[in-house]
Design a protein around this motif. Sequence first.
Motif, PDB file in Angstrom:
ATOM      1  N   VAL A 266      22.649 -26.457  -3.405  1.00 11.75           N
ATOM      2  CA  VAL A 266      21.936 -25.557  -4.294  1.00 11.75           C
ATOM      3  C   VAL A 266      21.619 -24.282  -3.140  1.00 11.75           C
ATOM      4  O   VAL A 266      20.878 -24.634  -2.062  1.00 11.75           O
ATOM      5  N   LEU A 267      22.138 -22.990  -3.747  1.00  7.99           N
ATOM      6  CA  LEU A 267      22.001 -21.963  -2.953  1.00  7.99           C
ATOM      7  C   LEU A 267      20.574 -21.192  -3.128  1.00  7.99           C
ATOM      8  O   LEU A 267      20.063 -21.161  -4.066  1.00  7.99           O
ATOM      9  N   SER A 268      20.097 -20.468  -2.254  1.00 13.94           N
ATOM     10  CA  SER A 268      19.024 -19.605  -2.307  1.00 13.94           C
ATOM     11  C   SER A 268      19.176 -18.491  -3.115  1.00 13.94           C
ATOM     12  O   SER A 268      18.129 -17.617  -3.169  1.00 13.94           O
ATOM     13  N   THR A 269      20.312 -18.101  -3.617  1.00 12.00           N
ATOM     14  CA  THR A 269      20.756 -16.597  -4.025  1.00 12.00           C
ATOM     15  C   THR A 269      21.584 -17.126  -5.239  1.00 12.00           C
ATOM     16  O   THR A 269      22.226 -17.887  -5.087  1.00 12.00           O
ATOM     17  N   TYR A 270      21.562 -16.018  -6.374  1.00 10.74           N
ATOM     18  CA  TYR A 270      22.287 -16.335  -7.492  1.00 10.74           C
ATOM     19  C   TYR A 270      23.789 -15.643  -7.530  1.00 10.74           C
ATOM     20  O   TYR A 270      24.667 -16.336  -7.897  1.00 10.74           O
ATOM     21  N   ARG A 271      23.848 -14.401  -6.734  1.00 15.09           N
ATOM     22  CA  ARG A 271      25.078 -13.870  -6.805  1.00 15.09           C
ATOM     23  C   ARG A 271      25.828 -13.999  -5.692  1.00 15.09           C
ATOM     24  O   ARG A 271      25.499 -13.582  -4.316  1.00 15.09           O
ATOM     25  N   VAL A 272      26.798 -14.911  -5.550  1.00 14.40           N
ATOM     26  CA  VAL A 272      27.692 -15.316  -4.564  1.00 14.40           C
ATOM     27  C   VAL A 272      28.961 -14.835  -4.700  1.00 14.40           C
ATOM     28  O   VAL A 272      29.511 -15.168  -5.800  1.00 14.40           O
ATOM     29  N   HIS A 273      29.838 -14.400  -3.725  1.00 14.02           N
ATOM     30  CA  HIS A 273      31.177 -13.903  -3.921  1.00 14.02           C
ATOM     31  C   HIS A 273      31.833 -14.598  -2.605  1.00 14.02           C
ATOM     32  O   HIS A 273      31.569 -14.695  -1.581  1.00 14.02           O
ATOM     33  N   LEU A 274      33.147 -15.189  -3.167  1.00 13.27           N
ATOM     34  CA  LEU A 274      34.100 -15.755  -2.060  1.00 13.27           C
ATOM     35  C   LEU A 274      35.056 -15.104  -1.878  1.00 13.27           C
ATOM     36  O   LEU A 274      35.637 -14.234  -2.651  1.00 13.27           O
ATOM     37  N   LEU A 275      35.232 -14.703  -0.421  1.00 17.10           N
ATOM     38  CA  LEU A 275      36.037 -13.631   0.097  1.00 17.10           C
ATOM     39  C   LEU A 275      37.638 -14.344   0.426  1.00 17.10           C
ATOM     40  O   LEU A 275      37.395 -15.517   0.853  1.00 17.10           O
ATOM     41  N   GLU A 276      38.413 -13.461   0.334  1.00  8.70           N
ATOM     42  CA  GLU A 276      39.828 -13.957   0.454  1.00  8.70           C
ATOM     43  C   GLU A 276      39.868 -14.403   2.044  1.00  8.70           C
ATOM     44  O   GLU A 276      39.430 -13.542   2.936  1.00  8.70           O
ATOM     45  N   PRO A 277      40.844 -15.316   2.305  1.00 11.06           N
ATOM     46  CA  PRO A 277      40.872 -15.615   3.655  1.00 11.06           C
ATOM     47  C   PRO A 277      41.534 -14.592   4.419  1.00 11.06           C
ATOM     48  O   PRO A 277      42.277 -13.907   3.877  1.00 11.06           O
ATOM     49  N   PRO A 278      41.284 -14.621   5.701  1.00 17.03           N
ATOM     50  CA  PRO A 278      42.018 -13.430   6.480  1.00 17.03           C
ATOM     51  C   PRO A 278      43.503 -13.769   6.634  1.00 17.03           C
ATOM     52  O   PRO A 278      43.981 -14.974   6.339  1.00 17.03           O
ATOM     53  N   ALA A 279      44.431 -12.731   6.784  1.00 23.88           N
ATOM     54  CA  ALA A 279      45.857 -12.900   6.959  1.00 23.88           C
ATOM     55  C   ALA A 279      45.953 -13.817   8.226  1.00 23.88           C
ATOM     56  O   ALA A 279      45.300 -13.863   9.164  1.00 23.88           O
TER      57      ALA A 279
END
Length: 793
Positions: A348-361
């Motif tokens: 359970v995270l402490s924030t609601y808005r979370v974005h997963l970023l694309e992995p580096p090349a």
Amino acid sequence: MKRAGTLRLLSDLSDFSGAARLRELLTEDPPVRVRCSSDSRHLLLLRRPGAPTPQLLVAVRGPGAELERGWPAGHPPPLDAFFLPWPARPALVLVWESGVTEVWSAGVGPGWRLLQSTELCPSGDARVVAVAAPRGRLVWCEECPAGAEGRPGPPAATFSYRVCVRTLEPSGEAVPTLGSTHILLHHCPPFGLLTSRRDLFLVPTATTWSGVAHILLIWSPGKGKVIVSAPYLGLAYSKSLNPGRGDTWDFRVLLRSLPGLLSPRQPLAVHTWTPTPQGLLFLDFWGTVSLVQPHGGTRLVGTLQEAPADHPQGSAALGTFHGTLACVLGSTLELLDMGSGQLLERKVLSTYRVHLLEPPAPGLEDGEPEARGGLRLLSVMGLFRVCWEAPQGLELPSAIDLVFEEACGYYQRRSLRGAQLTPEELRHNSTFRAPQALASILQGHLPPSALLSMLRAELRDYRGLEQLKAQLVAGDEEESGWTELAEQEVARLLRTELMGDQLAQLNTIFQVLPTAAWSAVHRALQLQTDRDGTLKSQASPDVWKKVLGSTVTGKEPPSGVLPPFELLCQCLCKLEPRWLPPFVQLAQQQGGPGWGAGSPGLPLYRRALAVLGEEGTRPEALELELLLSSGRPKAVLQAVGQLVQKEQWKRALEAGLALSPSSLLLRSEIFKLLLAEFARHRRLDTHFPLLCRLCPQDLAPGELLLLLQTHLPDEVGPPTPFPEPGAEPTLTVGLLRALLEQTGAQGEPTGPALSRYEDILWDSGTPPPTPPRGPLTTLQAPDRSGFCVPDAS
């Protein structure tokens, strides 16, 4: 020992330019669209239409200025924005619904600058509904104007879209090159476009007609094919789709040609799509995660503990790392095993808005040593990495220990003794200097700055090579990638001592990819032609020494392995034979003492001729050019002799005239060879002016006549004033007059005549008196002179 997932803070966002604006946009509802550049230094945030300005923010981690752009009411913001992974610096592409496209770049100086603004759509009244950028291409789905894709009406409106592609390549600091438009699909429904490192996924949207909303397409540009897949039906078909060959498909015809795809089926109920290196992940409204693989097959990955039915569509975030599926839904993070689907951990995270970023090349993650591996999460709290924590008590070996362990295995494989080598023996035995020197560097005996300055160029080339290899191993089968790999490998080999394994590897590359290998050599030697078409080189003597050097005595290459010079000659024979003689001629000018000698006295043209095959089997034209361009007297005379045998008189004469004035002896030999032919027959008469030009300046008329007398044909009968019918005319003084005048042009002699007929050259011009008419006696002629002179007595 059970592993545990952990979140590690990489940045609190304070090291990003425009940090305050970045935190403000990350807290908005509805959430913004977030993109990350391939080098992980740039974050792009794009607001939904109708949001207040700025609608676009590009934040930079580290040095660099942010980019903020806003559009007033009546001017909609871009439909989508993304980064292009160009090698020098990332480029930002903005695409509007109208088809207007802007390309921005972070220049050498501070700030961003607009490189290009153009129109994507072939017709100005089309409407773009989706866009993606798979590996140097712009692909978009556009709605065609009424009547462009068929008859008006509801049936035509269902398939009134088309998918188009244009190439977009960097060109230094100049405006990027945007290729011509090619239509991949026409008469198709609206598609959403998602891209991974290798493939482009065309997925149904909320407005797609339900009759085809269970179908998705996978286009692989590198393979030149498209996969049509129906995940719920378990069907997948492959068709050719290569824009380079002009391939295009009518979507309706494509479906009708594939059996079973139009069977009645419910549309795909997808909550969130996410492209990954393994394929396309999709989460349905019941919490089931499935993977559409690049070959079109679909498999179940697992089921989440919490279904996303109560969350807005598309609000979930999916990602993969180290064989683990990560799913963020609201403030919950779930980790599932990709193989078994088992739930590994739920946080359970402490924030609601979370974005997963694309992995580096591949290869670009080296810039952040602490962020290698794992998956990155972005929220208003900062940038985090989720990964598996190493078990407690696990002690990693030091870099110095790894050096001696790796060297131990290397020397053991090459050792002939039965005793086992140990790292301790390598540390104290003075025989093994290489690992001890590397360990000394790692211990700090050599300043890091000095070491980096020494190795910077090599490290940069090696890193670029490893990145390219990683992309190819990942499955990119584009010919350009293999070509670039071959060019880099040849350039690297030319910087080494070309012996043994290196020489064998160079031979292999030339056999498999000769064009790419020659291109790398062309750049290494800096070959270019001047205005006269002469081949020139700006390469250093050291480079030429490696290319022209043959094998060392006692270290002959294995059978079938050619030295570098012979390898280049063989390659040119296959690719462009006409460039072989100029290349050999240039190599002879560049070669130093002993460079081109495999054995004493073996010139380069002989080595090139050996590549062409045995004498008698070589291409005649190429052999002649090599002999003539060699500049060696023996080779030039051999070539002129071959031209004489073929009766190519003009070319033989031009070969002698092309010699430099310093080659007087060689010119004289060629003149004597051709003069002998002139004395024997009349087939050289049309080229007599060229023969006069080739005549040596120091040749006296007497010497000329003696040469002619030597080669005159034997008389088979008494001489006659005129040749017999059908017989070849004989040589006359009239034919020789111009040549005799040229040889005697130094002035009239004051002493006795040197020759029987030399007084003819200084005649006053008054003809002798006409002899009285009377009977003529038998014609007299000197022995073997060949001249017909009437008896005036």
